[in-house]
Design a protein around this motif. Structure first.
Motif, PDB file in Angstrom:
ATOM      1  N   TYR A 137       0.843  -1.192   0.000  1.00 69.13           N
ATOM      2  CA  TYR A 137       0.000   0.000   0.000  1.00 69.13           C
ATOM      3  C   TYR A 137       0.878   1.241   0.000  1.00 69.13           C
ATOM      4  CZ  TYR A 137      -3.540   3.419   1.283  1.00 69.13           C
ATOM      5  OH  TYR A 137      -4.378   4.508   1.282  1.00 69.13           O
ATOM      6  N   GLY A 138       0.721   2.050  -1.027  1.00 73.50           N
ATOM      7  CA  GLY A 138       1.447   3.307  -1.120  1.00 73.50           C
ATOM      8  C   GLY A 138       0.507   4.474  -0.871  1.00 73.50           C
ATOM      9  N   ALA A 139       0.986   5.474  -0.157  1.00 74.02           N
ATOM     10  CA  ALA A 139       0.145   6.620   0.165  1.00 74.02           C
ATOM     11  C   ALA A 139       0.992   7.885   0.213  1.00 74.02           C
ATOM     12  CB  ALA A 139      -0.565   6.417   1.501  1.00 74.02           C
ATOM     13  N   THR A 140       0.314   9.007   0.100  1.00 70.66           N
ATOM     14  CA  THR A 140       0.955  10.308   0.219  1.00 70.66           C
ATOM     15  C   THR A 140       0.346  11.043   1.401  1.00 70.66           C
ATOM     16  OG1 THR A 140       1.396  10.491  -2.143  1.00 70.66           O
ATOM     17  CG2 THR A 140       1.333  12.539  -0.905  1.00 70.66           C
ATOM     18  N   ARG A 141       1.200  11.702   2.156  1.00 68.90           N
ATOM     19  CA  ARG A 141       0.741  12.467   3.319  1.00 68.90           C
ATOM     20  C   ARG A 141       1.357  13.849   3.255  1.00 68.90           C
ATOM     21  NH1 ARG A 141      -1.886  14.660   6.848  1.00 68.90           N
ATOM     22  NH2 ARG A 141      -1.772  14.231   9.085  1.00 68.90           N
ATOM     23  N   TYR A 142       0.516  14.878   3.397  1.00 69.93           N
ATOM     24  CA  TYR A 142       0.996  16.257   3.451  1.00 69.93           C
ATOM     25  C   TYR A 142       0.962  16.746   4.895  1.00 69.93           C
ATOM     26  CZ  TYR A 142       0.828  16.630  -1.619  1.00 69.93           C
ATOM     27  OH  TYR A 142       1.056  16.448  -2.961  1.00 69.93           O
ATOM     28  N   LEU A 143       2.078  17.316   5.342  1.00 69.61           N
ATOM     29  CA  LEU A 143       2.155  17.944   6.653  1.00 69.61           C
ATOM     30  C   LEU A 143       2.351  19.436   6.431  1.00 69.61           C
ATOM     31  CD1 LEU A 143       4.587  15.453   8.461  1.00 69.61           C
ATOM     32  CD2 LEU A 143       2.110  15.287   8.179  1.00 69.61           C
ATOM     33  N   ASN A 144       1.404  20.223   6.906  1.00 70.03           N
ATOM     34  CA  ASN A 144       1.443  21.670   6.726  1.00 70.03           C
ATOM     35  C   ASN A 144       1.710  22.341   8.064  1.00 70.03           C
ATOM     36  OD1 ASN A 144       0.387  21.720   3.839  1.00 70.03           O
ATOM     37  ND2 ASN A 144      -1.294  20.668   4.859  1.00 70.03           N
ATOM     38  N   ALA A 209       0.354  24.899  -6.966  1.00 66.20           N
ATOM     39  CA  ALA A 209      -1.019  24.401  -6.841  1.00 66.20           C
ATOM     40  C   ALA A 209      -1.366  24.032  -5.405  1.00 66.20           C
ATOM     41  CB  ALA A 209      -1.223  23.183  -7.747  1.00 66.20           C
ATOM     42  N   ILE A 210      -2.665  24.084  -5.114  1.00 70.04           N
ATOM     43  CA  ILE A 210      -3.205  23.422  -3.926  1.00 70.04           C
ATOM     44  C   ILE A 210      -3.513  21.998  -4.363  1.00 70.04           C
ATOM     45  CG2 ILE A 210      -5.033  23.370  -2.209  1.00 70.04           C
ATOM     46  CD1 ILE A 210      -5.439  26.363  -2.689  1.00 70.04           C
ATOM     47  N   VAL A 211      -2.950  21.025  -3.681  1.00 71.41           N
ATOM     48  CA  VAL A 211      -3.060  19.634  -4.104  1.00 71.41           C
ATOM     49  C   VAL A 211      -4.060  18.903  -3.215  1.00 71.41           C
ATOM     50  CG1 VAL A 211      -1.827  17.496  -4.571  1.00 71.41           C
ATOM     51  CG2 VAL A 211      -0.653  19.691  -4.857  1.00 71.41           C
ATOM     52  N   LEU A 212      -5.065  18.332  -3.831  1.00 67.78           N
ATOM     53  CA  LEU A 212      -6.023  17.471  -3.136  1.00 67.78           C
ATOM     54  C   LEU A 212      -5.680  16.033  -3.522  1.00 67.78           C
ATOM     55  CD1 LEU A 212      -9.343  19.433  -3.840  1.00 67.78           C
ATOM     56  CD2 LEU A 212      -7.590  19.864  -2.122  1.00 67.78           C
ATOM     57  N   HIS A 213      -5.247  15.246  -2.553  1.00 66.85           N
ATOM     58  CA  HIS A 213      -4.726  13.907  -2.841  1.00 66.85           C
ATOM     59  C   HIS A 213      -5.583  12.862  -2.119  1.00 66.85           C
ATOM     60  CE1 HIS A 213      -1.153  11.361  -4.038  1.00 66.85           C
ATOM     61  NE2 HIS A 213      -1.870  10.535  -3.291  1.00 66.85           N
ATOM     62  N   TYR A 214      -6.336  12.118  -2.908  1.00 61.21           N
ATOM     63  CA  TYR A 214      -7.114  10.993  -2.375  1.00 61.21           C
ATOM     64  C   TYR A 214      -6.270   9.737  -2.512  1.00 61.21           C
ATOM     65  CZ  TYR A 214     -11.198  14.097  -2.924  1.00 61.21           C
ATOM     66  OH  TYR A 214     -12.088  15.145  -2.851  1.00 61.21           O
ATOM     67  N   ASN A 215      -5.899   9.135  -1.401  1.00 57.40           N
ATOM     68  CA  ASN A 215      -5.106   7.907  -1.441  1.00 57.40           C
ATOM     69  C   ASN A 215      -5.970   6.720  -1.859  1.00 57.40           C
ATOM     70  OD1 ASN A 215      -2.388   8.641  -0.669  1.00 57.40           O
ATOM     71  ND2 ASN A 215      -3.229   9.193   1.331  1.00 57.40           N
ATOM     72  N   PRO A 216      -5.339   5.615  -2.295  1.00 52.58           N
ATOM     73  CA  PRO A 216      -6.108   4.434  -2.678  1.00 52.58           C
ATOM     74  C   PRO A 216      -7.095   4.014  -1.599  1.00 52.58           C
ATOM     75  CG  PRO A 216      -3.821   4.152  -3.310  1.00 52.58           C
ATOM     76  CD  PRO A 216      -3.881   5.427  -2.509  1.00 52.58           C
ATOM     77  N   TYR A 217      -8.277   3.610  -2.005  1.00 46.54           N
ATOM     78  CA  TYR A 217      -9.398   3.186  -1.162  1.00 46.54           C
ATOM     79  C   TYR A 217     -10.184   4.351  -0.566  1.00 46.54           C
ATOM     80  CZ  TYR A 217      -7.239  -1.509  -1.091  1.00 46.54           C
ATOM     81  OH  TYR A 217      -6.695  -2.724  -1.432  1.00 46.54           O
ATOM     82  N   GLU A 218      -9.656   5.562  -0.630  1.00 41.46           N
ATOM     83  CA  GLU A 218     -10.344   6.665   0.044  1.00 41.46           C
ATOM     84  C   GLU A 218     -11.693   6.973  -0.609  1.00 41.46           C
ATOM     85  OE1 GLU A 218      -9.374  11.166   1.734  1.00 41.46           O
ATOM     86  OE2 GLU A 218      -7.776   9.990   0.774  1.00 41.46           O
ATOM     87  N   VAL A 219     -11.706   7.081  -1.930  1.00 36.19           N
ATOM     88  CA  VAL A 219     -12.975   7.320  -2.631  1.00 36.19           C
ATOM     89  C   VAL A 219     -13.088   6.480  -3.898  1.00 36.19           C
ATOM     90  CG1 VAL A 219     -13.270   9.655  -1.725  1.00 36.19           C
ATOM     91  CG2 VAL A 219     -12.040   9.318  -3.893  1.00 36.19           C
ATOM     92  N   ALA A 220     -12.146   5.549  -4.084  1.00 37.50           N
ATOM     93  CA  ALA A 220     -12.163   4.693  -5.274  1.00 37.50           C
ATOM     94  C   ALA A 220     -11.467   3.376  -4.930  1.00 37.50           C
ATOM     95  CB  ALA A 220     -11.477   5.376  -6.453  1.00 37.50           C
ATOM     96  N   SER A 221     -11.501   2.439  -5.839  1.00 35.03           N
ATOM     97  CA  SER A 221     -10.897   1.135  -5.605  1.00 35.03           C
ATOM     98  C   SER A 221      -9.376   1.231  -5.642  1.00 35.03           C
ATOM     99  CB  SER A 221     -11.368   0.131  -6.663  1.00 35.03           C
ATOM    100  OG  SER A 221     -10.827   0.472  -7.932  1.00 35.03           O
ATOM    101  N   TYR A 222      -8.723   0.195  -5.147  1.00 32.56           N
ATOM    102  CA  TYR A 222      -7.264   0.160  -5.178  1.00 32.56           C
ATOM    103  C   TYR A 222      -6.755   0.228  -6.615  1.00 32.56           C
ATOM    104  CZ  TYR A 222      -2.470  -1.435  -4.559  1.00 32.56           C
ATOM    105  OH  TYR A 222      -1.097  -1.520  -4.589  1.00 32.56           O
TER     106      TYR A 222
END
Length: 245
Positions: A137-144, A209-222
């Protein structure tokens, strides 16, 4: 386990002589290399200055890595080497229980500074973990981070009016993914809860850009992978909660 401190400093988006740039350096961690060891590689920015902001940045990144690697809280790790040890221990415990079925574990984290201005710093973490099964499982996380207070900001805290921005983002999302304006948001196969558009857990900034990042499974299939919506800064700046005092 190896810990490698790089002499390469990360200065981006502005001149390295500017006081507005947070001094960061790349720090690398590796798990032990052996036949029955999981593969672990971590490369992250670390704040050099012992300031409120520096402590907040280092703590935020460290906590993300601990949560990823010590997911079972086997050792209640308090630092990155401890989290790597916990990940290794989890693998070996399972190896003892299922010696013939277990495949190798793997984890990686790569962190970069994705945005910085005089008021805001954004760190992007790309993570990957595999602990058996069909795939990892790969994911992206933004820390602001608010540079004036050192506070870590959630996605909604970046925004003056999250509801207005959500409406704006939904229109952009529908346009990018060809969802008719009058149709339910899930009409083309997405999986938003209650069939209502929502902003992702991860909102961050890049250079443009302002980046909106939906990780896998969040709103769609893997199989659909990550869904990424980028709002150009010239259109999105009006939505940001930016202190200039």
């Amino acid at each position: 386990m190896k810990i490698i401190l790089s002499i390469c400093f990360l200065f981006a988006f502005v001149s390295c002589t500017s006081d507005s740039v947070t001094a960061l350096e790349i720090r690398e961690f590796e798990g032990a290399v052996c036949a029955d060891c999981p593969k672990v590689r971590i490369s992250i920015p670390e704040a050099r200055e012992n300031t409120i902001l520096g402590k907040s940045v280092n703590t935020g990144i460290r906590e993300e890595i601990i949560e990823l690697l010590d997911f079972a809280q086997n050792k209640n790790a308090v630092d990155i080497p401890g989290a790597i040890d916990a990940f290794t221990e989890g693998f070996r415990n399972l190896q003892e229980e299922f010696p013939e079925e277990l495949t190798g574990w793997e984890a990686s984290v790569a962190g970069t500074r994705s945005y910085e201005d005089p008021f805001l710093l954004t760190i992007e973490l790309e993570t990957y973990i595999f602990t058996g099964g069909a795939h990892g499982y790969g994911a992206t996380r933004y820390l602001n981070f608010d540079k004036k207070t050192g506070a870590e900001l959630s996605g909604s805290e970046l925004l003056k009016d999250p509801e207005a921005f959500s409406a704006f983002a939904e229109r952009a999302f529908r346009e990018k993914y060809d969802i008719p304006a009058g149709a339910p948001i899930n009409s083309t196969g997405f999986m938003f809860e209650d069939n209502q558009f929502t902003l992702p857990e991860n909102i961050g900034l890049s250079a443009d850009a302002i980046v909106l990042h939906y990780n896998p499974y969040e709103v769609a299939s893997y199989a659909d992978g990550s869904l990424i919506l980028e709002i150009p800064l010239e259109k999105g700046l009006a939505f940001l909660e930016r202190s200039t005092k």
